[in-house]
Design a protein around this motif. Sequence first.
Motif, PDB file in Angstrom:
ATOM      1  N   ALA B  21      -6.823  -7.035   3.087  1.00  0.00           N
ATOM      2  CA  ALA B  21      -5.299  -6.900   3.146  1.00  0.00           C
ATOM      3  C   ALA B  21      -5.062  -6.235   1.730  1.00  0.00           C
ATOM      4  N   VAL B  22      -5.997  -6.691   0.785  1.00  0.00           N
ATOM      5  CA  VAL B  22      -5.762  -6.251  -0.596  1.00  0.00           C
ATOM      6  C   VAL B  22      -6.032  -4.636  -0.929  1.00  0.00           C
ATOM      7  N   LEU B  23      -7.271  -4.260  -0.455  1.00  0.00           N
ATOM      8  CA  LEU B  23      -7.607  -3.265  -0.858  1.00  0.00           C
ATOM      9  C   LEU B  23      -7.004  -2.017  -0.384  1.00  0.00           C
ATOM     10  N   PRO B  24      -6.361  -1.876   0.835  1.00  0.00           N
ATOM     11  CA  PRO B  24      -5.453  -0.710   1.201  1.00  0.00           C
ATOM     12  C   PRO B  24      -4.299  -0.308   0.005  1.00  0.00           C
ATOM     13  N   GLY B  25      -3.829  -1.508  -0.377  1.00  0.00           N
ATOM     14  CA  GLY B  25      -2.772  -1.737  -1.512  1.00  0.00           C
ATOM     15  C   GLY B  25      -3.184  -0.994  -2.836  1.00  0.00           C
ATOM     16  N   MET B  26      -4.493  -1.281  -3.261  1.00  0.00           N
ATOM     17  CA  MET B  26      -5.063  -0.921  -4.210  1.00  0.00           C
ATOM     18  C   MET B  26      -5.360   0.721  -4.401  1.00  0.00           C
ATOM     19  N   LEU B  27      -5.867   0.891  -3.034  1.00  0.00           N
ATOM     20  CA  LEU B  27      -6.240   2.353  -2.904  1.00  0.00           C
ATOM     21  C   LEU B  27      -4.833   3.458  -2.545  1.00  0.00           C
ATOM     22  N   GLY B  28      -3.983   2.674  -2.629  1.00  0.00           N
ATOM     23  CA  GLY B  28      -2.686   3.372  -2.198  1.00  0.00           C
ATOM     24  C   GLY B  28      -2.569   3.940  -0.817  1.00  0.00           C
ATOM     25  N   VAL B  29      -3.091   3.331   0.411  1.00  0.00           N
ATOM     26  CA  VAL B  29      -2.972   3.911   1.625  1.00  0.00           C
ATOM     27  C   VAL B  29      -2.268   2.969   2.487  1.00  0.00           C
ATOM     28  N   LYS B  30      -1.799   3.256   3.289  1.00  0.00           N
ATOM     29  CA  LYS B  30      -1.021   2.295   4.504  1.00  0.00           C
ATOM     30  C   LYS B  30      -1.989   1.664   5.708  1.00  0.00           C
TER      31      LYS B  30
END
Lengths: 325, 500
Positions: B21-30
């Motif tokens: 849940a957190v990783l995509p937000g950190m990498l800036g992807v949806k």
Amino acid sequence: MLAYIVRRLLYAIPILIGVNLLTFSLFFLVNSPDDMARMHLGMKRVTPEAIVKWKQERGYDKPLMYNANISGLGAFTDTIFFEKSVSLFAFNFGSADDGRDIGFDISQRMWPSLAIAVPVFIVGILVNITFAMLLAFFRATYIDIWGVVLCVVLMSISALFYIIGGQFLIGKLLHLVPISGYDTGLSAVKFLILPVIIGIIGGIGAGSRWYRTIFLEEINRDYVRTARAKGLSELAVLFRHVLKNAMIPILTGAVVVIPALFMGSLLLESFFGIPGLGSYTIDAIRNQDFAIVRAMVFLGSVLYIFGLILTDISYTLVDPRIRLD
Amino acid sequence: MSKKFWFSPLLLVIGMSTLLAVLPGMLGVKPVVLWTDRFIYLLVVAVIFLIAYIRHKPHLRQPWRHVLNNRQAMVAAVILCAYVAVGLLDSIHYRQPLQGEKAHNGEKLYSVEVFSALDALLSHLRERVEKTYSAPFAYRLYSMETMIASDGSQYRAYPRLKYGAAHLQDPASQRGRDILFKTLLGAGQGLIIFAVSVLLLLAYLARSQALSFKQAWRQCWRAESASALRIVLYTLAVLMVLSSVVWKLSFFYHVFGTDKVGQDVLYLALKSIRTGLVIGTLTTMIMLPFAILLGIMAGYFRGWVDDLIQYIYTTLSSVPSILLIAAAVLSIQVYMTNHPELFESVRDQADLKLLALCVVLGITSWTGLCRLLRGETLKLREMDYIQAATAFGVGRFTIIVRHLLPNVLHIVLIMVVLDFSGLVLAEAVLSYIGIGVDPSTISWGNMINGARLELAREPIVWWSLVAAFVFMFTLVLAANLFSDAVRDAFDPHLNMRDKT
């Protein structure tokens, strides 16, 4: 015996009705004939007239189950369900999308299918039993262990690989036989030999392993020990006693597919361009000719049920203790 | 071991889901979660809990210990794990943000293309697209092209590849030495990674068993009880060296060549793994609840319930399975083309079609398991412990859940493992017939289907076919060997005769 067969045939009727309802709901309830027409005529810019014409040509322009416009029995008979599904029981398959009579095509295409399926079946069983006997004879030695590994490896190879590899090696590199095609009469042999060989090789892995387990199950029985104690040689034990007693499980697997041989092999026929029922089915699937697919589904189930009855009858032939009544 | 077996797997699952849940937000992807992804995540969670449960129950642990001590099975298991790892990486999907563009209200825009974590890892393979076919390790294109020389005259020649061996000045003479050098380099790296992981493993062993490092080392390489572990390590070593070599080479060459539109065949073969695994696992997962429930009900209740269920599965099994699949897939195809509004994107439609194929395959394959379970339940219901439970007034539902279900689970397990390899093979055949996965889905069947006509060309284009067959064969062989071991461990006498 006769009473038994009649009873079994009567049992088959509800199952065939079930198959019929299943295919009917798959083809007519999930998708309306309008959907099919639109799919066939191309999705875009289909006029309603074209759809009506398409349905009329194929007889899909009637109500599905109940025709309210006609009174009496006609209300049920003048419907898609009656004309397309119930008529299958009379082996009246109707006509394909290109207007050809499906029943006639099936009777024509049956023979090339049999020409491949029968040799593959008979020689295949003989080869598999021989190989399995060999493994059972050398059981628990390195020959057995590596033989089983070989079987597993053969099983793990895709059927497509056998066909493509065989065509490439024998047909293209060595030029021994033509790659694909068919001919009538005796000259068909040169077209048939490669698919038959490939069909047999493709079945060795699973088949031999299966027969080996059957033989090994029998080999630990008391009567085998008695036979050895009498001083019979191992070969005599295997062929005279084990093979005979293993007949029931062998028949269970083998007889049921005999009627289905008519249906041919989808892959072999389509790759080798043999005009049998298998390639007929594949072409129908690719062209989305639903009438042919429906006919083949029904025919396939009839043959399967027939095979089950044959299996039961064959039991009485190999084991006199079994009585069917 | 703690009393509650579900505690540590629960932590693991929670940890993994927060990471997702957190990783995509950190990498800036949806993040994008496809339907098959959901089922895969569910399956992963189920497997984690199942493993914890099995470790908790001694009588379940026992047969698995047999499997763990089977050397063939352990080699197969390592290979299966590698496939599963690739498949799982390929099941985490996301959409990349479009650079520099913003919507009117200042929100970020995301590209329509859906990528997976595997795509991100293999971006060097995905992006380096040639014009058309090229052989493995080639530096020239497969087909001739008209080119213009410096003096303006035209001539026909094989053009150099845009990416394959592009770093070499004179590929004809340098290539052999370059490949050898890169192979050795890759192998060296693989060995180093292997050595580090072995050291970590030894450190863990030493800590957990309170041994010195030297003792742990000796135990690992000498002890009789660790022979399966050694096999695992050898397999891992081979696997790591091999993949490291391929990884190293893949930056400079097309290791398996390129296909008709110039895509790297290695990339296609790796992407196909997920399709194969989805078909092999989701199919059984979807059909399992029905088969278990109906099978046990038929055997336990007898009477009209039995008659009805028997009728259903006899009817289904009397249709030749390939024809039933064809009929079902065809009508699904018609339905999908007539209802395009149901799908957000092409990717979505392809994904749902894959799921539909799993459902169809499940419907045709549950009958065998159902019949086996019915037979076994018929036998079990006459056993003393069931009789006793009935006499004590235990409810029917409780008897089914508490007493019948656990005692038929070994049959379920064996069938699930046995079915897997057959399903993977079936995918290729179905795709060839045209009733398999969507043509836009990358799968071994589609690779074979696309490449089989090219065998007639001169010189032949063999690499796509060979790559697809090799990858598929390895998976199926490993699955077959593993399932044999599982069957032997759980029930050597189980009669599989009813299966065919």
